[in-house]
Design a protein around this motif. Structure first.
Motif, mmCIF file in Angstrom:
data_model
loop_
_atom_site.group_PDB
_atom_site.id
_atom_site.type_symbol
_atom_site.label_atom_id
_atom_site.label_comp_id
_atom_site.label_asym_id
_atom_site.label_seq_id
_atom_site.Cartn_x
_atom_site.Cartn_y
_atom_site.Cartn_z
ATOM 1 N N TYR A 122 -20.792 -15.459 -10.775
ATOM 2 C CA TYR A 122 -21.833 -15.436 -9.736
ATOM 3 C C TYR A 122 -22.411 -16.833 -9.554
ATOM 4 O O TYR A 122 -22.568 -17.302 -8.430
ATOM 5 N N GLY A 125 -20.805 -19.269 -7.474
ATOM 6 C CA GLY A 125 -20.846 -19.048 -6.039
ATOM 7 C C GLY A 125 -19.931 -17.939 -5.550
ATOM 8 O O GLY A 125 -19.648 -17.854 -4.360
ATOM 9 N N VAL A 126 -19.451 -17.115 -6.461
ATOM 10 C CA VAL A 126 -18.544 -16.044 -6.073
ATOM 11 C C VAL A 126 -19.325 -14.731 -6.044
ATOM 12 O O VAL A 126 -20.017 -14.388 -7.010
ATOM 13 N N SER A 127 -19.236 -14.017 -4.932
ATOM 14 C CA SER A 127 -20.045 -12.810 -4.742
ATOM 15 C C SER A 127 -19.650 -11.722 -5.746
ATOM 16 O O SER A 127 -18.547 -11.734 -6.272
ATOM 17 N N PRO A 128 -20.568 -10.786 -6.012
ATOM 18 C CA PRO A 128 -20.263 -9.719 -6.969
ATOM 19 C C PRO A 128 -18.968 -8.961 -6.644
ATOM 20 O O PRO A 128 -18.189 -8.653 -7.544
#
Lengths: 218, 355
Positions: A122, A125-128
């Motif tokens: 997260y 910068g990576v969405s759930p």
């Protein structure tokens, strides 16, 4: 008789597995990671088919999916069709009976994925949702495979619920377990033996595969 | 102060612990210093958005990241503040290269970064095939490749030996100079803090008790609050008074006292910081003859602090205050009282150089 039963077993078991794997993965992840009201209740209800006699599970399915049932009524109104006495019904019944196996295996696989890895993803910068796809799912894949294989095996051996929901119609809903029962009743021992050996072989392969998947990656 | 990051973080825990920290970060490497259990990791997770504060706000360059009053809470994945946790969080199913390019998918820049830090021979390996130091450096590069606006590091040197720590710090400083990304760095080690920090905030029991330059905060400065830390650990900023290499001894002057420590490199007059652990000092009521301890000092007890089983004495000699830790049993047996005259003893080896 044997080939028809084999074909129907494969269709029903694959159909059940196709239903159980995605639903099982999503539910297992929610149960493993999030806290929401009614979580324990949901957990209990979903595990119920593991202990309920399949005939009882089958009865519930008939009540729910029959023409007068809540879901069956809607299906009937929309398409004039219900899964009862149809191979879809056999797949559905097998799926519900096999679901807890998938759920349990996938859930422990998800719980074994360190939460820190997801949290790190997260902050990178990576969405759930994408984290689930790129981190959680790949790390839990062995457990998910194992769960899918167990579910497939359970589905291919399903008897009670399938009989209640889809009946025992030769060439249409009669899977191997049902055909074995019929061959045995009418005294066709040769056919029964072949089919018994077939299912035994399938189970052996499944157990072997799950044991191998259970081992840590080398 | 022209702070880049401003935060007031309040978090209550059911066990009664309250974190209530006011933090202003404006420097290149800002160290959040504190003992374990002081809430440092919680602060980082709150800023990164992995935990929700009970109350408070976080702003970055005047942009509100979190504010309980206006209901703003940017999710962690949109904050662009990368956290490198203390745990090993390289993705075990991905190669080193794929770990580094995890955030942006850019293979070329990942390869360039790995090459620049002489780790390109590791590109195709899985994390399990790396050493601890290599794993930390890959994790650092992965943070960098995400091009964060703020980098949060949680004790990145924990568990590393001296050589790999130096490698890590070198890489960190090099990256910092290249990109000027501000860093909030959590540490509990004074030497680490002195060697990397541009600014320090000291967190104790959930509160920031001191702020400023590392020398000021950790070695005692004008600020009254910051003195508490320096005094509780016996840290002095001083100069080398005399070098006796053949005796393996360096003499330093603290106030009017001359203290012997194990020989260190340096010239007479060089400025150094030294630390003496309160637990390394022996107290006796009468002067002890024939001891190997190189430092024996006549002193007077100023104060006795007792908190549960922790007994801490403040003992003064020639205007220099020593903090001494003893057991409750010693306190009873020696029947120590304030204003009593005592003797302090400690070995030359117990005096450690900090910076």
């Amino acid at each position: 008789m044997i080939l028809d039963a084999l074909r129907l077993t494969v269709i029903s078991a694959f159909g059940a597995t196709a239903l159980v794997v995605p639903l099982g993965c999503i539910t297992a992840y929610l149960l493993a990671r999030s806290r929401f009201p009614g979580r324990d209740l949901l957990d209990t209800v979903l595990m119920l088919p593991l202990v309920l006699p399949p005939t009882v599970t089958g009865y519930y399915i008939v009540v729910l999916f029959g023409k007068n049932g809540f879901i069956g009524g809607m299906l009937d109104a929309l398409w004039g069709w219900t899964p009862l006495f149809h191979i879809t019904g056999a797949a559905l019944a097998s799926a519900i009976v096999a679901f807890p196996l998938m759920l349990r295996t996938a859930r422990s696989a998800f719980e074994a994925v360190p939460r820190e890895l997801e949290l790190t993803s997260y902050t990178l910068g990576v969405s759930p949702l994408r984290t689930w796809w790129r981190v959680t799912l790949p790390l839990a894949r062995r457990g998910i495979f194992a769960g899918a294989i167990l579910a497939f095996a359970r589905a291919s051996g399903e008897f009670g619920a399938t009989l209640m929901v889809a009946g025992n119609i030769k060439g249409r809903t009669q899977t191997l377990p049902l055909a074995i029962y019929e061959a045995f009743i009418i005294g066709d021992d040769r056919t029964a033996t072949i089919m018994v050996l077939l299912l035994t072989l399938l189970s052996l392969v499944v157990i072997f595969a799950t044991l191998r998947l259970g081992k840590p990656a080398s | 102060m022209n702070a880049i990051l401003q935060a007031h973080l309040l978090k209550r825990y059911s066990g009664g612990f309250v974190l209530d920290a006011n933090l202003q970060v404006d420097s290149k490497i800002h160290v959040l210093f504190g003992r374990s259990g002081s809430g440092k990791t919680t602060v980082l997770r709150l800023i990164a958005g992995l935990l929700k504060p009970s109350s408070g706000f976080v702003t970055f360059n005047q942009q509100t990241i979190y504010n309980i009053k206006s209901g703003i809470s940017i999710p962690a994945y949109k904050r662009n503040m990368v956290l490198m946790m203390q745990e090993d969080t390289l993705f075990p199913h991905l190669t080193v290269r794929d770990n580094v390019r995890f955030a942006d998918g850019n293979r070329e820049s990942a390869d360039r970064l790995l090459e620049q830090f002489e780790m390109n021979h590791l590109s195709d390996r899985k994390p399990a095939e790396l050493s601890g130091g290599e794993r930390r450096r890959v994790a650092l590069l992965r943070c960098w490749a995400a091009q964060p606006r703020l980098l949060l590091l949680d004790e990145p040197l924990a568990g590393l030996d001296v050589a790999t720590s130096i490698q890590f710090i070198d890489a960190l400083k090099q990256l910092q100079q290249m990109t000027h990304i501000p860093i909030l760095y959590v540490s509990h080690s004074i030497p680490e803090c002195l060697s990397i920090a541009d600014n320090v905030s000291v967190l104790e029991a959930g509160r920031i008790i001191a702020e400023g330059s590392p020398e000021e905060v950790l070695l005692g400065g004008s600020n009254d609050r910051s003195n508490s830390l320096a005094s509780s650990l016996n840290i002095w900023k001083t100069r080398i008074a005399e070098q006796k290499p053949f005796d393996d001894i360096t003499e330093i002057a603290i106030g009017k006292l001359t203290i012997e420590m194990h020989y260190i490199e340096g010239n007479v007059g060089d400025s150094i910081a030294v630390a003496l652990s309160p637990a390394d000092i022996t107290i006796s009521r009468s002067k002890v003859e024939g001891t190997s301890a190189r430092n024996c000092i006549n002193a007077t007890i100023r104060q006795i602090d007792q908190q549960a089983d922790r007994i801490s004495l403040e003992v003064e000699a020639e205007g220099v205050v020593f903090r001494v830790r003893i057991t409750p049993r010693s306190l009873r047996n020696l029947n120590l009282k304030p204003a009593q005259s005592v003797h302090l003893m400690f070995k030359a080896w117990s005096v450690k150089r900090l910076a």
